[in-house]
Scaffold this active site. Structure first.
Site, mmCIF file in Angstrom:
data_model
loop_
_atom_site.group_PDB
_atom_site.id
_atom_site.type_symbol
_atom_site.label_atom_id
_atom_site.label_comp_id
_atom_site.label_asym_id
_atom_site.label_seq_id
_atom_site.Cartn_x
_atom_site.Cartn_y
_atom_site.Cartn_z
ATOM 1 N N ARG A 53 -11.604 -9.678 -3.139
ATOM 2 C CA ARG A 53 -11.354 -9.286 -1.734
ATOM 3 C C ARG A 53 -11.061 -7.780 -1.672
ATOM 4 O O ARG A 53 -10.333 -7.238 -2.486
ATOM 5 C CB ARG A 53 -10.154 -10.048 -1.174
ATOM 6 C CG ARG A 53 -9.746 -9.550 0.217
ATOM 7 C CD ARG A 53 -8.241 -9.421 0.357
ATOM 8 N NE ARG A 53 -7.838 -8.815 1.616
ATOM 9 C CZ ARG A 53 -7.209 -7.657 1.705
ATOM 10 N NH1 ARG A 53 -6.919 -6.968 0.624
ATOM 11 N NH2 ARG A 53 -6.873 -7.166 2.880
ATOM 12 N N VAL A 54 -11.649 -7.110 -0.703
ATOM 13 C CA VAL A 54 -11.376 -5.684 -0.502
ATOM 14 C C VAL A 54 -10.932 -5.483 0.937
ATOM 15 O O VAL A 54 -11.591 -5.967 1.866
ATOM 16 C CB VAL A 54 -12.633 -4.829 -0.813
ATOM 17 C CG1 VAL A 54 -12.380 -3.369 -0.462
ATOM 18 C CG2 VAL A 54 -13.020 -4.965 -2.286
ATOM 19 N N GLY A 55 -9.811 -4.782 1.134
ATOM 20 C CA GLY A 55 -9.296 -4.538 2.482
ATOM 21 C C GLY A 55 -9.728 -3.192 3.028
ATOM 22 O O GLY A 55 -10.836 -2.718 2.762
ATOM 23 N N ASP A 56 -8.835 -2.557 3.757
ATOM 24 C CA ASP A 56 -9.153 -1.308 4.457
ATOM 25 C C ASP A 56 -9.044 -0.060 3.592
ATOM 26 O O ASP A 56 -9.657 0.969 3.902
ATOM 27 C CB ASP A 56 -8.172 -1.139 5.636
ATOM 28 C CG ASP A 56 -6.729 -1.145 5.141
ATOM 29 O OD1 ASP A 56 -6.296 -2.189 4.617
ATOM 30 O OD2 ASP A 56 -6.053 -0.102 5.240
ATOM 31 N N GLY B 146 -5.339 -5.403 5.936
ATOM 32 C CA GLY B 146 -6.689 -4.848 6.018
ATOM 33 C C GLY B 146 -7.570 -5.554 7.027
ATOM 34 O O GLY B 146 -8.362 -4.925 7.736
ATOM 35 N N THR C 272 -1.530 1.741 6.342
ATOM 36 C CA THR C 272 -0.997 0.664 5.510
ATOM 37 C C THR C 272 -0.903 -0.597 6.366
ATOM 38 O O THR C 272 -0.696 -0.495 7.576
ATOM 39 C CB THR C 272 0.406 1.023 4.958
ATOM 40 O OG1 THR C 272 1.062 -0.175 4.523
ATOM 41 C CG2 THR C 272 1.288 1.702 5.994
ATOM 42 N N GLY C 273 -1.045 -1.745 5.744
ATOM 43 C CA GLY C 273 -0.915 -2.988 6.504
ATOM 44 C C GLY C 273 -2.005 -3.981 6.151
ATOM 45 O O GLY C 273 -2.639 -3.881 5.095
ATOM 46 N N THR D 269 0.799 -1.230 0.000
ATOM 47 C CA THR D 269 0.000 0.000 0.000
ATOM 48 C C THR D 269 0.839 1.291 0.000
ATOM 49 O O THR D 269 1.929 1.332 0.551
ATOM 50 C CB THR D 269 -0.965 0.008 1.215
ATOM 51 O OG1 THR D 269 -1.703 -1.201 1.227
ATOM 52 C CG2 THR D 269 -1.935 1.152 1.196
#
Ligand code: GLY
Length: 304
Positions: A186-189, A212, A209-210, A158
């Site tokens: 898939r969707v993260g943060d 999700g 960042t990191g 990210t």
């Protein structure tokens, strides 16, 4: 009036041979955003300009160079938030777009919403945003790593930026290719306001960042902003936010912050994190691949 910018190229492990590329890429991004702010340009334009640089650089997990999903394809997420109006725009699971941050920006300028997949791609094409065959975003190194999953140690994670402009506005933006070998869809943060980013002119701006799946349940960006709202310096707020994540969930994360006074803070519990920043008091960006003085093991030892 104070102006300031901070960018990150991800909380991750940075091997020795990647240090220079990370430093160079983050410096170039901070300089691109600074050039906008210095001329009296808006924090929105500065954040977009800085993230476009990072999205063009295969060193980072965004745009070209994004990690590949289980299908071996690039699928990206991005979002931007304007602290003056609490305006925001976001895209997720998008393919064939060189600069997802510019799509998010265009959405924010029109009306706040999160557009996904073909809907976001149609919106981008309709608004003249640069499209490309989805294969064009597959960088050689990512393709090789996808084929040799078990050997990968330098997983990129990210990019993001926070800027304060001469009018006192704060804007945050974040862009990602997600996690390596993630499920398609898939969707993260990153696309989620409060998790991957937050900006409020009265409190501050944050990009995270990191992992999700760890950032989402602790609403990391808003958590960091809440610490700023309690009067903490951004350095302390960033460390407290990462500490609070580490106390509740397992996962790597980092965040960058600017408060309305233009003070900077950043923290991570990963072994490294690429960061560059510049404020009115500096004549060039400072660049780092690790926060010195905070041992990531301190966070690790608090894991439950
Ligand atoms: N932080 C990026 C992701 O988890 O998708």
């Amino acid at each position: 009036m104070t102006i300031a910018i901070i960018v990150h190229g991800g909380a991750k492990t940075i091997t020795e041979e990647k240090v220079e590329a990370n430093n160079k890429g983050c410096t170039a991004a901070a300089e691109a955003g600074w050039a906008v702010l210095e001329k009296g340009g808006s924090a929105k334009d500065a954040v977009e300009a800085a993230i476009r640089v990072l999205e063009s650089d295969p060193t980072f997990n965004a745009g070209l160079g994004a990690t590949l999903n289980k299908q071996g394809e690039v699928e990206v997420d991005a979002a931007i938030m304007d602290g003056s109006k609490l305006g925001w725009g976001a895209v997720a699971a998008v393919q064939g777009v060189r600069h997802p941050i510019s799509v998010a920006r265009k959405i924010m300028d029109e009306k706040p919403r999160l557009l996904v997949a073909e809907s976001a791609e149609r919106f981008a094409a309709k608004h003249g945003i640069e499209m490309c065959p989805k294969e064009d975003l597959v960088a050689d190194e990512q393709e090789k790593q996808w084929e040799e999953q078990e050997k990968v140690i330098d997983r990129p994670n990210t990019v993001g930026c926070v800027a304060l402009d001469a009018d006192g506005n704060l804007v945050a933006g974040t862009s990602t290719g997600g996690t390596a070998n993630q499920d398609a869809g898939r969707v993260g943060d990153t696309a989620l306001v409060g998790c991957g980013l937050y900006a409020d002119i009265e409190k501050g701006g944050c990009s995270t960042t990191g992992d999700g799946e760890s950032i989402i349940p602790v609403v990391l960006a808003k958590t960091a902003i809440d610490f700023l709202a309690q009067g903490k310096h951004p350095e302390q707020a960033a460390q407290m936010a990462i500490q609070s994540l580490t106390e509740r969930v397992v996962g790597e994360a980092g965040c960058i912050l600017i408060n309305p006074k233009g003070e900077i803070g950043w923290a991570h519990n990963s072994t490294e994190m690429a960061v560059a920043y510049r404020t009115s008091e500096m004549d060039k960006p400072a660049v780092f691949t690790k926060k010195e003085g905070v041992d990531p093991k301190v966070y690790a030892s608090n894991r439950h």
